[in-house]
Every structure is written in structure tokens, then in C-alpha cells.
Design an enzyme around this catalytic site. Structure first.
Site, PDB file in Angstrom:
ATOM      1  CE  LYS A  65       3.239   1.716  -0.939  1.00  0.00           C
ATOM      2  NZ  LYS A  65       3.688   0.528  -1.894  1.00  0.00           N
TER       3      LYS A  65
ATOM      4  CD  GLU B 100       4.464  -2.657  -1.494  1.00  0.00           C
ATOM      5  OE1 GLU B 100       3.724  -2.811  -2.331  1.00  0.00           O
ATOM      6  OE2 GLU B 100       4.782  -1.345  -1.123  1.00  0.00           O
TER       7      GLU B 100
ATOM      8  CB  CYS C 209       2.783   2.390  -5.045  1.00  0.00           C
ATOM      9  SG  CYS C 209       2.055   1.069  -6.186  1.00  0.00           S
TER      10      CYS C 209
ATOM     11  CD  GLU D  85       6.504   1.168  -4.933  1.00  0.00           C
ATOM     12  OE1 GLU D  85       5.779   1.111  -6.003  1.00  0.00           O
ATOM     13  OE2 GLU D  85       5.975   1.086  -3.745  1.00  0.00           O
TER      14      GLU D  85
END
Ligand code: ING
Length: 308
Positions: free
Chosen positions: A124, A143, A169, A47
Site C-alpha cells: 500500500k 495505519e 483501500c 484488505e
């Protein structure tokens, strides 16, 4: 005819804040060549493999973070990676921060076939961490400030002679991730991760970080009859220690190959995709054994509803 995909988990050690994209690409080309020498068909990179994990800092004006994102792929910095992979006739999966022309920011992963064509893009879905600056933390994990959660869901693409899916992730910690792809017949799921240790001020969690990383990927693989390739950006990055433990997991849930350092390193396994059906056609014959008619809560609810 057996369908063997020889895959490398191409782990990266730390990428420091001042490391250029070009230096990251040079490191990945070294791993490509190592993988090619072992006969790999596919190389999986982590990632956010082109920059340091920049959500560990908070900037008030998010436009000041634009330089961490890619606005096109391939681009000048990554073209040498695409060129070398094509020359070696090897495919790869690459994670990076994506800034779209209309200003959306995604944590993105692509799949590139042996002919150099981008055959899939995944953005994601599960975005961990926090949205605002939290100065009391030893380091930020913002994030949710830097990335929009994708509404595109999980795809499975025909590539490398099989059915390939991707996750990023935190996605790997949610069983729904694997099942969404399992219900599309996925045979190999590619996953990059940046997992900081000391994420919560609870040392016992650090001791469990490696256990939880393996637990979720091994169970997801077994319960969906699929290979899972988990690839870390590990080591001490800008003062934050990150989990390594990159691994290739079979549909039995067994770890087939694993890195032993927290730096740039490949772990390789020859994966017979037909092995998936030893599980998909028996224990996990979804069409025969699943009961979606009694699973309503899973898609109807977000949080738990606890009856008094
Ligand atoms: N990182 C972490 C992950 O899911 C995290 C977030 C860290 C969750 C530590 C739990 C414990 O591995 C990303 N980038 O999703």
C-alpha cells in the site's frame, strides 16, 4: 478470441479480534467454492482479510502487534486456502499485514494464479489515518503507525489472460493510483478495503461514504478504460460499523455487480477485457490526448502551493 475473466468480489463480514486466521481461511474457502460454482477464474478478497482491522487500537510497544502480521505467505494458516484454490483451478487476490525479515511492516496484497503460484505482490502506497495515539477519537485509525508507505509504486502484471493491477483501500481515493496503472495498460484493478463509518465525528460523512466509495472507483475505471473490483470487509467489527458495497465496475464506469449485504457474500461478473479498448482507443487514447508537458505540478509537488 475474446478474453473473458469471470471475477468474484468476495466480501467478508466482520472479523472480530479473537477470530483465528483459520476461521477466516475457512470463510474464504466457502466463498472460493461459491465462486468456482459460478465459473469464476479469479476471486478478490478484502484488505487485511486474515485479522480484524487492528489499527483501530494503539499499542505503545509496536512489537506487541507482531502477531497481527504474516512473516511468510503462504503459511500454515493460509496453506489450506492456496490448496483449495489450486484444486478448484481458481486464482485469488488476498490482503494481509506483512512483517518482512528486516522488520518492515506493510499493508500488502498478493495475486495468486490458477496454478497456485504467487505472481504479484503490491504494498500500500497511500497510508491514511494517524501516527500517534489520539485518545479523543471514538476509535483509532493508526495505519500510519502500523504500516510503512511503500515506495515500490503501482505494478501491472500479465495474468489471467490480461493485465492486472492492484491497489489497497485509501489508494482508491487518489486519481494518481489509477493513472499510474492506466499508463501501463491495466485492464483490471483489484482493490480490498476496510472503510469505517463514523470515521470523522460528522454524520453527514457517513451518508456520503457509499457515494464516495463508488465515485472514486467508477471514475478511476472510466478515466483509464479499466475494470475495477472493489471488495469490502464490512459490517460491525469490534463495535465499528464498516462500509460494505463491494462492486465490480466496467471500463464504462458502470457498476456491473454489487453485494447487497454487509456479510460474507460474492458478487460476480464476466469481464470481457477487450471492452477496455472501447475507451483506451477513443476518448482516453493517452498517447494522442494527454499533455504531460503541462502536468508538472502533479509529480513535482506534494501539497498545494497557493499564490497570494
Ligand atoms: N481506510 C479508509 C479508506 O480510505 C478512510 C480510510 C475512512 C478515509 C473514511 C476516508 C474516510 O477507505 C483505509 N484502510 O484506507
Amino acid at each position: 478470441m475474446t478474453r473473458i475473466v469471470t471475477v468474484a468480489a468476495a466480501q467478508l463480514g466482520p472479523i472480530q479480534r479473537d477470530d483465528s486466521r483459520e476461521s477466516c481461511v475457512e470463510r474464504m474457502i466457502v466463498l472460493l467454492r461459491q465462486s468456482s460454482s459460478t465459473g469464476c477464474d479469479l476471486v478478490v478478497f478484502p484488505e487485511l482479510a486474515l485479522t480484524t482491522f487492528f489499527p483501530r487500537w494503539f499499542v505503545q510497544d509496536i512489537n506487541e502487534a507482531d502477531h497481527w502480521y504474516e512473516t511468510s505467505m503462504p503459511n500454515a494458516a493460509t496453506q489450506p486456502l492456496f490448496d483449495e484454490a489450486k484444486r478448484l483451478r481458481i486464482g485469488f487476490s488476498l490482503g494481509y499485514a506483512e512483517l518482512t525479515p528486516d522488520g518492515q511492516r506493510f499493508n500488502t496484497q498478493i495475486l495468486v494464479e490458477k496454478d497456485g503460484s504467487v505472481v504479484a505482490k503490491y504494498r500500500k502506497v497511500h497510508i491514511p489515518g494517524h501516527e500517534e495515539h489520539e485518545p479523543d477519537r471514538p476509535f483509532q485509525h493508526a495505519e500510519r503507525y502500523y504500516f510503512t508507505p511503500s515506495n515500490e509504486g503501482f505494478g501491472v502484471w500479465k495474468a489471467f489472460g490480461g493485465r492486472i493491477g492492484m491497489m489497497i483501500c485509501n489508494d482508491r481515493r487518489w486519481p494518481e493510483t489509477y493513472r499510474e496503472m492506466g499508463l501501463q495498460g491495466v485492464e483490471m484493478i483489484l482493490c480490498g478495503y476496510n472503510t469505517p463509518l463514523h470515521y470523522v465525528p460528522d454524520p453527514s460523512q457517513d451518508a456520503l461514504a457509499g457515494f464516495h466509495n463508488a465515485l472514486v472507483m467508477q471514475s478511476g475505471a472510466y478515466q483509464n478504460g479499466t475494470f475495477v473490483v472493489g471488495v469490502a470487509k464490512g459490517g460491525l467489527e469490534e463495535g465499528v460499523d464498516s462500509l460494505a458495497d463491494s462492486s465490480i465496475i466496467g471500463p464504462s464506469g458502470e457498476i456491473l455487480a454489487k453485494t447487497t449485504t454487509n456479510g460474507d457474500e460474492i458478487a460476480v461478473a464476466a469481464c470481457d477485457l477487450d471492452w477496455c479498448y472501447q475507451y483506451k482507443n477513443t476518448l482516453f487514447d493517452f498517447d494522442r490526448y494527454r499533455r504531460p508537458e503541462v502536468y508538472q505540478r502533479i509529480t513535482r509537488q506534494r501539497g498545494a502551493i497557493v499564490a497570494d
